[in-house]
Scaffold this motif. Sequence first.
Motif, PDB file in Angstrom:
ATOM      1  N   GLY A 275       0.816  -1.198   0.000  1.00 31.79           N
ATOM      2  CA  GLY A 275       0.000   0.000   0.000  1.00 31.79           C
ATOM      3  C   GLY A 275       0.852   1.252   0.000  1.00 31.79           C
ATOM      4  N   PRO A 276       0.256   2.421   0.295  1.00 32.95           N
ATOM      5  CA  PRO A 276       0.968   3.706   0.225  1.00 32.95           C
ATOM      6  C   PRO A 276       2.209   3.774   1.126  1.00 32.95           C
ATOM      7  N   ALA A 277       2.110   3.248   2.347  1.00 35.07           N
ATOM      8  CA  ALA A 277       3.249   3.330   3.270  1.00 35.07           C
ATOM      9  C   ALA A 277       4.447   2.554   2.733  1.00 35.07           C
TER      10      ALA A 277
ATOM     11  N   THR B  13      -5.552  13.158  -0.329  1.00 36.55           N
ATOM     12  CA  THR B  13      -5.200  12.169  -1.347  1.00 36.55           C
ATOM     13  C   THR B  13      -4.527  12.846  -2.535  1.00 36.55           C
ATOM     14  N   ASN B  14      -3.786  12.020  -3.306  1.00 41.25           N
ATOM     15  CA  ASN B  14      -3.112  12.489  -4.525  1.00 41.25           C
ATOM     16  C   ASN B  14      -2.215  13.708  -4.276  1.00 41.25           C
ATOM     17  N   LYS B  15      -1.582  13.729  -3.131  1.00 37.29           N
ATOM     18  CA  LYS B  15      -0.685  14.817  -2.787  1.00 37.29           C
ATOM     19  C   LYS B  15       0.501  14.244  -2.005  1.00 37.29           C
ATOM     20  N   ALA B  16       1.694  14.707  -2.325  1.00 35.96           N
ATOM     21  CA  ALA B  16       2.881  14.235  -1.603  1.00 35.96           C
ATOM     22  C   ALA B  16       2.860  14.758  -0.173  1.00 35.96           C
TER      23      ALA B  16
ATOM     24  N   LEU C 151       4.993  10.428   1.127  1.00 40.85           N
ATOM     25  CA  LEU C 151       3.860   9.490   1.103  1.00 40.85           C
ATOM     26  C   LEU C 151       2.755  10.069   0.231  1.00 40.85           C
ATOM     27  N   LYS C 152       2.173   9.240  -0.629  1.00 43.16           N
ATOM     28  CA  LYS C 152       1.046   9.695  -1.464  1.00 43.16           C
ATOM     29  C   LYS C 152      -0.070   8.660  -1.392  1.00 43.16           C
TER      30      LYS C 152
END
Length: 476
Positions: A417-419, A453-456, A472-473
């Motif tokens: 996942g994202p992490a 969401t969709n942001k660094a 993280l994104k």
Amino acid sequence: MTQSKTTGAMIMALLMWLMLSSTAHARGGLPDFTELVAENGEAVVNISTKSKPSEAMASSPFPPGMEMPEGTPFDDFFRRFFGDPSQPRAPQPSSLGSGFVLSADGFILTNHHVIKDADEIIVRFSDRTELVAELLGSDERSDVALLKVDAEGMNLKAVKLGDSNDLKVGEWVLAIGSPFGFDYSATAGIVSALGRSLPSDSYVPFIQTDVAINPGNSGGPLFNLDGEVIGINSQIYSRTGGFMGVSFAIPVDVVMDVVDQIKSQGYVSRGWLGVVIQDVTRELAESFGLSKPRGALVSRVIAGSPAEKAGFQAGDVILKFDDRTVDASSDLPPIVGRTAIGKKSKAEIMRNNKMMTLSVVVEELPEDEQIASGSSPRTGQFHDSRLAMEVTDLSAEQRAELGPNQSGVTVRKIESGPAAEAGIAPGDVILSINNEKVVDAKQFIEVAKNLPTNKAIPVLVQRSGASQFLALKIPE
């Protein structure tokens, strides 16, 4: 008459073309180093050292606990081949390097690592004269050592010093030294890069060259085409132990700063800010509101440091210090290191997408930077499905390691996942997320629920004792 004029014009044009062609060829040809070597060879010296053997080695050739008792049948045999253990052994040569004459009154420059732990330093000149040198001072961080010999009546030839700030990538340079003990060997190349930072020498902006440098060249001079010393050859990058096309020299302006301090106060002091920094990646630049990757990202502020007193925070991006631009994190340590102790300096930073200026009084770099410790344990454990990770409160040992006024959570488990895509790993300690300090596992989960969401998003983690930011994104 017209034909004569035409013929004359053609001849003149041909002569002009030949002259221009010859000039272009000369400019495009290789430089001639013969005069440079002839003029400066005498100023280069060979340096060897002697070190006394340890007491254990001087007293017995046998390992501890296995000494041969006196009066045994083999006593005379071992004395013959190993010497009398009761007699001290003569100092043995233990190091070989290069150096050069800084001034005609006998000041000599070389590397710190060439003379480190030496009991006696011998300087050999081009006419084979050998003199024992006095060590006036050396600096391990810059790898510079200043020696002095009794030069009375010697008429020593000294080098001319240049300005390393005027160097350009692609410029021709020449090294003279004693690789593998082959005295006064000359090798040439070009400047490959400037301001290189090496992991073990963050206070020196090294000159990178492709000049052939090998063991024994250390401490020797690096010349420009004007015959001026613009650096001291110090290190090579090698996977074999020999030259591989990447060499590093200490800029002469750094060297002379060290020399001036040794002459004036007997030791070298450096400015200290007290931050742990890292480079800004493209993803992190977006998360911190920068148009492109630049600056030094603060991942940790050391307790009691000048940076803490000035109000620096983890997540600040230092873009300028003392009116000097910080393009990469490696630019900052040399700038701070050469700042005068006690000087009030200004730092331009980016914090939470806003430009700020902080005023900081630079202090002297301590020998050992120590962090106080102590706190109490927590036991909470939580899972976040959006980040696909599980975190838990810090243990008592982790809190003690982090120090007072510091908190966070431990990453216990990572799923796909994202992490995981951000590079977060089990065992990491998360100190802040999206520029918000992490208090404990329960608070971390609450903060994670509201992440965009969709942001660094910047995440500050500590791994193996070092802090760093990850981007993280979270997808929609």
